[in-house]
Write a protein that holds these residues in place. Structure first.
Motif, mmCIF file in Angstrom:
data_model
loop_
_atom_site.group_PDB
_atom_site.id
_atom_site.type_symbol
_atom_site.label_atom_id
_atom_site.label_comp_id
_atom_site.label_asym_id
_atom_site.label_seq_id
_atom_site.Cartn_x
_atom_site.Cartn_y
_atom_site.Cartn_z
ATOM 1 N N LEU A 40 0.835 -1.204 0.000
ATOM 2 C CA LEU A 40 0.000 0.000 0.000
ATOM 3 C C LEU A 40 0.871 1.255 0.000
ATOM 4 C CD1 LEU A 40 -2.759 1.449 0.328
ATOM 5 C CD2 LEU A 40 -2.479 1.162 2.799
ATOM 6 N N GLU A 41 1.866 1.304 0.886
ATOM 7 C CA GLU A 41 2.769 2.456 0.945
ATOM 8 C C GLU A 41 3.525 2.618 -0.372
ATOM 9 O OE1 GLU A 41 3.257 4.711 3.272
ATOM 10 O OE2 GLU A 41 1.891 3.891 4.764
ATOM 11 N N LEU A 42 3.942 1.495 -0.951
ATOM 12 C CA LEU A 42 4.689 1.557 -2.206
ATOM 13 C C LEU A 42 3.833 2.118 -3.326
ATOM 14 C CD1 LEU A 42 7.322 0.856 -3.707
ATOM 15 C CD2 LEU A 42 6.371 -1.427 -4.112
ATOM 16 N N ALA A 81 -3.275 -7.642 -5.135
ATOM 17 C CA ALA A 81 -3.811 -6.588 -6.006
ATOM 18 C C ALA A 81 -4.532 -5.490 -5.249
ATOM 19 C CB ALA A 81 -4.745 -7.214 -7.041
ATOM 20 N N LEU A 82 -5.275 -5.853 -4.204
ATOM 21 C CA LEU A 82 -6.107 -4.844 -3.528
ATOM 22 C C LEU A 82 -5.296 -3.716 -2.888
ATOM 23 C CD1 LEU A 82 -8.959 -7.013 -1.934
ATOM 24 C CD2 LEU A 82 -9.082 -5.421 -3.865
ATOM 25 N N PRO A 83 -4.232 -3.990 -2.136
ATOM 26 C CA PRO A 83 -3.471 -2.854 -1.587
ATOM 27 C C PRO A 83 -2.841 -1.983 -2.665
ATOM 28 C CG PRO A 83 -2.338 -4.927 -1.178
ATOM 29 C CD PRO A 83 -3.703 -5.272 -1.659
ATOM 30 N N ILE A 84 -2.442 -2.625 -3.797
ATOM 31 C CA ILE A 84 -1.871 -1.826 -4.891
ATOM 32 C C ILE A 84 -2.936 -0.916 -5.486
ATOM 33 C CG2 ILE A 84 -0.892 -1.943 -7.203
ATOM 34 C CD1 ILE A 84 0.575 -4.459 -6.382
ATOM 35 N N PHE A 136 -5.738 0.126 -4.083
ATOM 36 C CA PHE A 136 -6.123 1.131 -3.093
ATOM 37 C C PHE A 136 -5.071 2.238 -3.012
ATOM 38 C CE2 PHE A 136 -6.714 2.379 1.499
ATOM 39 C CZ PHE A 136 -7.890 3.074 1.286
ATOM 40 N N GLY A 137 -3.796 1.866 -3.016
ATOM 41 C CA GLY A 137 -2.725 2.859 -2.960
ATOM 42 C C GLY A 137 -2.691 3.743 -4.188
ATOM 43 N N ARG A 139 -4.744 12.288 -4.633
ATOM 44 C CA ARG A 139 -3.850 13.376 -4.211
ATOM 45 C C ARG A 139 -3.396 14.197 -5.408
ATOM 46 N NH1 ARG A 139 -0.648 9.789 -0.454
ATOM 47 N NH2 ARG A 139 0.895 9.801 -2.129
ATOM 48 N N GLU A 140 -3.099 13.525 -6.520
ATOM 49 C CA GLU A 140 -2.650 14.246 -7.706
ATOM 50 C C GLU A 140 -3.757 15.139 -8.250
ATOM 51 O OE1 GLU A 140 -0.093 15.464 -10.752
ATOM 52 O OE2 GLU A 140 0.275 14.434 -8.844
ATOM 53 N N LEU A 141 -4.985 14.630 -8.263
ATOM 54 C CA LEU A 141 -6.107 15.456 -8.721
ATOM 55 C C LEU A 141 -6.313 16.659 -7.811
ATOM 56 C CD1 LEU A 141 -8.705 12.693 -9.725
ATOM 57 C CD2 LEU A 141 -7.414 14.200 -11.256
ATOM 58 N N ALA A 142 -6.178 16.450 -6.507
ATOM 59 C CA ALA A 142 -6.327 17.568 -5.566
ATOM 60 C C ALA A 142 -5.224 18.599 -5.781
ATOM 61 C CB ALA A 142 -6.291 17.049 -4.132
#
Length: 392
Positions: A92-94, A139-142, A144-145, A152-155
């Motif tokens: 997720l962090e990655l 796959a799910l943590p990827i 979600f991350g 964040r990029e859109l914001a």
């Protein structure tokens, strides 16, 4: 922005991993199984906890560490719960923070391989079922991350667009003000300059058609003619500045004067004030001739306006002290009167005039502050002007 959104910002990575470590310690301490964790579980957990905090600035390295611990847990038959949670959170962090896209792919494949090792030796059907269960875990943590990262990029882009729009509106506003200043300049020139020119012309005619009048009257004619001519020249300079929005600081307050001529110009202003009947005690340091052109013009205009205010509000019997000195490049300017025929309240520029307001605006444009108010029985205005670009 809500706290939930801020929690996943990059600057809080250390906090997320710290909370994850604390939850791991709680799991090992309050083990749900009937037997307490052995030293091997504590060893793997300790390495996982320390690795998460040490590599919190390097998500790819953190993911590799957690993948290795997951592989070790499967091979050595150690309770894999801590390693599984750690590898999932590391993915997720990655996904949220990876600087290179291939890091996410490599991290996901590494975790997937660590899970696959645990099912080697099973039957093909069991392996197929295990792979179907492993795929979502990776796959799910990827996903979600990446979703958090894209949000964040859109914001960020939205904030940039808002800032760009603000700058555009500011630019349009400045352009509108510049156009308005140009219009005011033309009207100012057409209205005021016309009347001043007419007055100068009539005084000039009077000087020629009345050659035998009292010399004192001739002196008055000459003074009015000279003052009117100077006023027309000043009007032309100010109108030029108003019509040129690209001039220095875009403000008429910065009209320049030759520095060497400042002492003489101040002396002329003092003599003109004395001609109205007020007594002026002028203390003008010779060093003011070395002032920069911007502050020089400001001092001249401030002096003219202050002396005019004294003559207008304190009366012809006023005593005035003008002080202009330089101290380590800082210009100290002060005009103080004794109230003249009035009092401190009558000496104050009151009514609909804009003398003090104009003086204050001129000083503020140069980064200074004008102090004006009653003093003793009269009125005092003063300021300190520092060189352009210096701290005041």
């Amino acid at each position: 922005m809500s706290w939930g959104s801020r929690f996943f910002e990059e600057r809080y990575a250390w906090l997320r991993l710290l909370l994850l470590d604390l939850s791991g310690v709680a799991y090992l301490t309050l083990h749900p199984l009937t037997h307490a964790p052995g030293w091997r579980e504590w060893a793997v957990g300790g390495v996982a906890f320390a690795g998460a905090l040490i590599t919190y600035r390097m998500p790819f390295a953190g993911s590799l560490v957690q993948s290795f611990l997951l592989l070790l847990s499967h091979v050595a038959d150690i309770d894999p719960t801590i390693s599984r949670v750690g590898s999932t959170w590391a993915l997720l962090e990655l996904a949220m923070r990876a600087r290179r896209p291939w890091h996410v792919t490599a991290g996901g494949l590494t975790v997937f391989a660590a899970y696959v090792v645990d099912v080697i030796g099973d039957s093909p059907l069991e392996i197929a079922g295990s792979l179907m269960g492993i795929a979502p875990i990776v796959a799910l943590p990827i996903l979600f991350g990446l979703n958090i990262r894209n949000s964040r990029e859109l914001a960020r882009r939205a904030r940039e667009q808002v800032e760009e729009e603000r700058r555009r509106l500011e630019s349009e506003s400045r352009a509108t003000r510049a156009d308005e200043r140009s219009t005011v300049a033309r009207e100012l020139h057409d209205v005021v300059a016309h009347h001043v020119a007419s007055m100068v012309l009539r005084v000039g005619v009077a000087r020629h058609v009345l050659p035998d009048v009292d010399p004192r009257v001739t002196e008055v004619f000459d003074d009015v003619h000279g003052t009117g001519t100077a006023a027309l020249a000043d009007l032309r300079r100010l109108v030029a500045v108003l019509r040129n929005p690209d001039g220095p600081r875009k403000d008429a307050a910065l009209t320049a004067i030759e520095p060497g001529s400042l002492p003489a110009a101040l002396g002329a202003a003092v003599e003109r004030a004395r001609g109205t009947g007020i007594v002026v005690d002028a203390d003008i340091a010779p060093e003011v001739g070395t002032l920069d052109a911007v502050r020089g013009m400001a001092v001249l205009r401030l002096t003219q306006e202050a002396l005019t205010n004294v003559a207008k509000h304190a009366g012809a019997q006023a005593n005035v002290r003008l002080r202009v000195t330089l101290d380590a490049d800082a210009l100290h300017w002060e005009v103080q009167d004794d109230g003249g025929t009035g009092t401190a309240s009558t000496a104050k520029p009151v009514g609909g005039g804009h003398g003090i307001t104009g003086m204050r605006e001129r000083v503020e444009v140069l980064g200074g502050r004008l102090d004006a108010g009653p003093h003793a029985t009269g009125w005092r205005v003063k300021t300190v002007l520092h060189p352009p670009g210096s701290e005041s």
